[in-house]
Design an enzyme around this catalytic site. Structure first.
Site, PDB file in Angstrom:
ATOM      1  N   SER A   1      18.432   6.972   6.478  1.00  0.00           N
ATOM      2  CA  SER A   1      17.679   8.222   6.430  1.00  0.00           C
ATOM      3  C   SER A   1      17.795   8.857   5.040  1.00  0.00           C
ATOM      4  O   SER A   1      17.326   8.289   4.064  1.00  0.00           O
ATOM      5  CB  SER A   1      18.169   9.158   7.543  1.00  0.00           C
TER       6      SER A   1
ATOM      7  N   ASP B   1       9.502   5.131  14.381  1.00  0.00           N
ATOM      8  CA  ASP B   1      10.381   6.197  13.887  1.00  0.00           C
ATOM      9  C   ASP B   1       9.850   7.560  14.340  1.00  0.00           C
ATOM     10  O   ASP B   1       8.688   7.893  14.110  1.00  0.00           O
ATOM     11  CB  ASP B   1      10.440   6.139  12.358  1.00  0.00           C
TER      12      ASP B   1
ATOM     13  N   HIS C   1      14.160   6.193  15.008  1.00  0.00           N
ATOM     14  CA  HIS C   1      14.920   6.456  13.774  1.00  0.00           C
ATOM     15  C   HIS C   1      16.296   5.795  13.825  1.00  0.00           C
ATOM     16  O   HIS C   1      16.808   5.326  12.820  1.00  0.00           O
ATOM     17  CB  HIS C   1      15.064   7.961  13.576  1.00  0.00           C
TER      18      HIS C   1
END
Length: 810
Positions: free
Chosen positions: A671, A744, A778
């Protein structure tokens, strides 16, 4: 030859000359030592009963398969829903239950469950005699009841829950309030085979507002109809025999909270019009009090669609928000309300006000307190005791007040004020207990004059959790207990009128287990659980907490891991993987504080960098990457210079220690850590390769803020452009592995971010690989995806880090 023919010929030659992707055959499996980490036993989930005498242990199976993760999923207004189950998508279930008696230390297995249960949620009854459970069955989410005395579970009724926006059940005295599927709802709406017309969005001007890049938004009228169908539920009360008592008519209930006395329901319903710009949390809502027949007794708020919000991280909506029940009163509403229009840019002495209104809701609301910043939570105790938290993001300032909700003229008293970044000054969090009606209440000493505080105990020597006793009259604290080296001990609950405490206790080679500690005794420890090392093959991993400085004098820390049996003087430097995540600060002193503890269990899992210890790498986990903006300067104004200093200091320290080879260091992150990785490869040559998972690389695609940056692109164009590694793709000269979930759901990290960076690097002749994981969000969930992720990372590091040749001296 035509231009088209030239293009086709070029494509044909490129296909012949380019090797097929290594993963063309499907999911790959890493070496056995990495695969073993994925399949290591998982520690059960622990849940303490309201009476603090029994622990419900929920065992957890291995990771779900890609078959489960890839099941149909609806993406509606920020929700991810399983359409068959009528529940939010979930993949981590419990698969067994047991009851651990704290007094005797004996454990009882639970009978009556299905052969392969999928336990989703649970909640203890206030009297501790039962536990309500939701299980995913073949046709929907079922409600189950665990009889604690008999250690037996059974299904309650033959209905199915609607768990789209919550568990779908809550205790209400000796009954259960449930949101269930409407009995005669019929089939879901079907999309038309042909569009009815264009999907149009329009803005007719207005004030500057901040709308982040949300995923999974509604796109068509059909999406809106499908959302209505999925959220529709019927409220009912279910007794312990499964008999149902319906409440009102079906509606789109987002949440329903019973009052402490069980006479009212605080219901939040979704209303139209919907939006294609913002998620469900900002759709119109009607917040009202219902009686037990479903009739509206009092409307608290009719909130409009919130497509426009003021700019800034301290911005909030106008009108009542954070509406709930006062937990220590029979039926009294509580809410916060902005006094500055919700706009942090407007000068104001009072930002928020807190209100109370008691049933039957005929008298005007009572103003409990005015706040100079934003309301950030409240903990209830009794008429003369509640704790109010307020916070202002811009300054990171936290205040904790004692208020007297039952006293008309009770003045608020400031108990604590500090910076949220100052971990060393954190006084801890007050312990809570369950009231007789299931409320969460402040735990007080037997005389009622003190609270108990549990804290992480951050200090220059690392985290040392503690228990303090706070005298409410003198405001002085007394230290009752503190974790002692060489153990990391974390208090979970204060028992027996503060005579003992429930602890989680671990060492570097000993996984966390539950203990009861008698306070005031030198030993006084009794072990309750005996979980074994989940990866015994990696016993002997060495861990060291590093402390070093960057070039401008800011103190930095990191956790160094070394393979079992390794000695730097004898074995020489190793290839290394660094794994980090930048953090913004408003002060250098806070940025330099020590984090974590050197005595925590060496948990070598599959998600972080520690997995590479099994492959002979040294690992530097979470080296400090502070980005500091003191005073009026914003941290990101000097993001790149500070990031480069952070990385340079970390590399210099591990090379100085002799554990890493400067020419064989890789950098990675997930991330925002992936964003960091791409920037370090673009602006330094400190690393031979990078691993960037699920990141964002072009900040113009997140124009209304990202991470802690609250300015929009047009207010800080240079910052956005300079921080975007996509703009400097031509400077990335070292190998970059990009991994991203195709589904995601994190705001800003759309899969296109990785796809476009890959295309840029490929076109520029860079060394780059992109692995898109099907059906993954994610965070990756399927066993096949995790195994393939490790295969990609191991292969990349082996090729570009472990066997890298020294760089040529210019």
């Amino acid at each position: 030859m035509t231009r088209c023919q030239n293009t086709l010929l070029g494509l044909t030659l490129a296909a012949l000359l380019s090797p097929l992707p290594a993963a063309a055959g499907g999911y790959q499996t890493p070496p056995p030592e990495l695969a073993a980490l994925v399949d290591a036993p998982r520690t059960p989930q622990q849940s303490l009963s309201p009476q603090q005498n029994i622990v419900l242990q929920i065992s957890r199976p291995g990771l779900p398969s890609i078959v489960d993760v890839a099941q149909p999923e609806l993406k509606l207004a920020g929700l991810r829903l399983n359409p068959k189950m009528r529940a939010y998508s979930q993949f981590n279930f419990g698969n067994g239950l047991s009851l651990l008696d704290i007094a005797s230390g004996k454990s009882r297995p639970i009978s009556g469950l299905p052969v392969r249960p999928r336990i989703a949620n649970h909640q203890w009854a206030a009297d501790g005699k039962h536990v309500a459970l939701s299980l995913w069955g073949d046709k929907g989410v079922e409600l189950w009841l665990l009889d604690v005395a008999a250690a037996r579970a059974r299904r309650l009724g033959d209905f199915h829950l609607n768990a789209s926006t919550g568990s779908g059940f809550a205790w209400m005295g000796d009954k259960l309030l449930v949101k269930m599927l409407p009995a005669r709802q019929g089939p879901a709406p079907v999309a038309s085979a042909s569009p009815s017309g264009p999907n149009i969005q329009e803005s007719q001007g207005g004030k500057l507002s901040q709308t982040r890049t949300y995923p999974d938004l509604l796109k068509t009228p059909y999406d809106a109809d499908l959302l209505d169908y999925q959220l529709s539920s019927q409220l009912a009360l279910a007794d312990l025999n499964g008999k149902l008592h319906p409440i009102g008519s079906p509606d789109r209930f987002l949440s329903v909270q019973p009052s402490p006395n069980g006479q009212y329901l605080l219901a939040t319903r979704l209303q139209r019009p919907y939006s294609t710009l913002v998620p469900l949390t900002r759709f119109p809502q009607r917040i009202e009090v219902l009686d037990l027949k479903g009739r509206s007794v009092h409307v608290v708020a009719q909130r409009p669609l919130l497509e426009r919000m003021p700019s800034g991280n301290d911005a909030v909506e106008t009108g009542p928000r954070d509406v709930g029940w006062r937990e220590d009163a029979p039926a009294t509403l509580f809410w916060a309300e902005a006094q500055d229009g919700g706009d942090p840019g407007v000068p104001a002495k009072t930002r928020d006000a807190l209100f109370l209104q008691a049933a039957p809701f005929q008298k005007p609301p009572f103003k409990l307190q005015e706040l100079a910043s934003r309301f950030a939570g409240i903990q209830w105790g009794r008429d003369d005791l509640a704790l109010v938290n307020e916070y202002w993001w811009k300054t990171r300032d936290i205040k904790v007040w004692r208020v007297r909700p039952g006293e008309a003229n009770g003045a608020a008293e400031l108990l604590n004020q500090r910076s949220s970044e100052d971990r060393y000054a954190d006084p801890g969090t007050p312990t809570m207990v369950v009231g007789r009606n299931g409320q969460s209440l402040l735990q007080t000493s037997p005389d009622g004059n003190s609270l108990y505080l549990l804290g992480e105990g951050a200090s220059p020597e690392g985290d040392r959790p503690f228990i303090d006793k706070l005298d409410l009259n003198s405001k002085q604290t007394t230290r009752l207990w503190r974790s002692q080296a060489p153990w990391y001990e974390q208090p979970l609950a204060v028992l027996d009128k503060a005579q003992s405490v429930l602890l989680s206790r671990e060492q570097m080679e000993t996984p966390p287990n539950l203990y009861v500690k008698t306070l005031g005794e030198k030993n006084g420890l009794r072990q309750l659980t005996f979980f074994q090392h989940p990866t015994p093959q990696l016993k002997g991993v060495q861990k060291q907490q590093l402390r070093y400085k960057r070039a401008d004098g800011v103190d930095l820390t990191g956790t160094l891991y070394l393979p079992p049996g390794y000695e730097a003087k004898r074995d020489g430097p190793l290839p290394m993987l660094m794994w980090a995540y930048p953090a913004e600060f408003k002060s250098a002193d806070a940025a330099g504080q020590v984090t974590d503890s050197p005595y925590r269990f060496n948990r070598v899992g599959y998600w972080g960098p520690e997995a590479m210890l099994a492959r002979g790498y040294a690992v530097l986990d979470d080296p400090s990457m502070p980005i500091i903006g003191a005073g009026k300067q914003e941290p990101n104004d000097s993001y790149l210079p500070q990031l480069k200093m952070d990385a340079q200091a970390a590399v210099d320290e591990v090379v100085r220690l002799g554990v890493a080879d400067r020419d064989r260091i890789g950098i990675g992150g997930h991330s925002y850590g992936a964003f960091m990785t791409a920037n370090l490869l673009a602006h330094t040559r400190l690393f031979r390769a990078g691993i960037a998972r699920s990141g964002a690389y072009n900040r113009t695609l997140t124009p209304f803020g990202f991470q802690s940056e609250e300015r929009n692109f047009w207010q800080a164009k240079d910052v956005y452009q300079t921080m975007s590694p996509f703009n400097y793709a031509d400077q990335i000269k070292d190998a970059l592995l990009l991994i991203h979930g195709e589904a995601d759901n994190n705001p800003g990290t759309f899969p296109i971010q990785s796809e476009r960076l890959y295309q840029a690097l490929q076109g520029l002749g860079g060394t780059v690989r992109l692995a898109m994981l099907p059906a993954e969000s994610h965070g990756y969930r399927a066993r096949e995806s995790i195994l393939h992720m490790l295969w990609e990372e191991d292969r990349w590091l082996d090729q570009y880090v472990k066997h890298a040749k020294p760089r040529e001296t210019p």
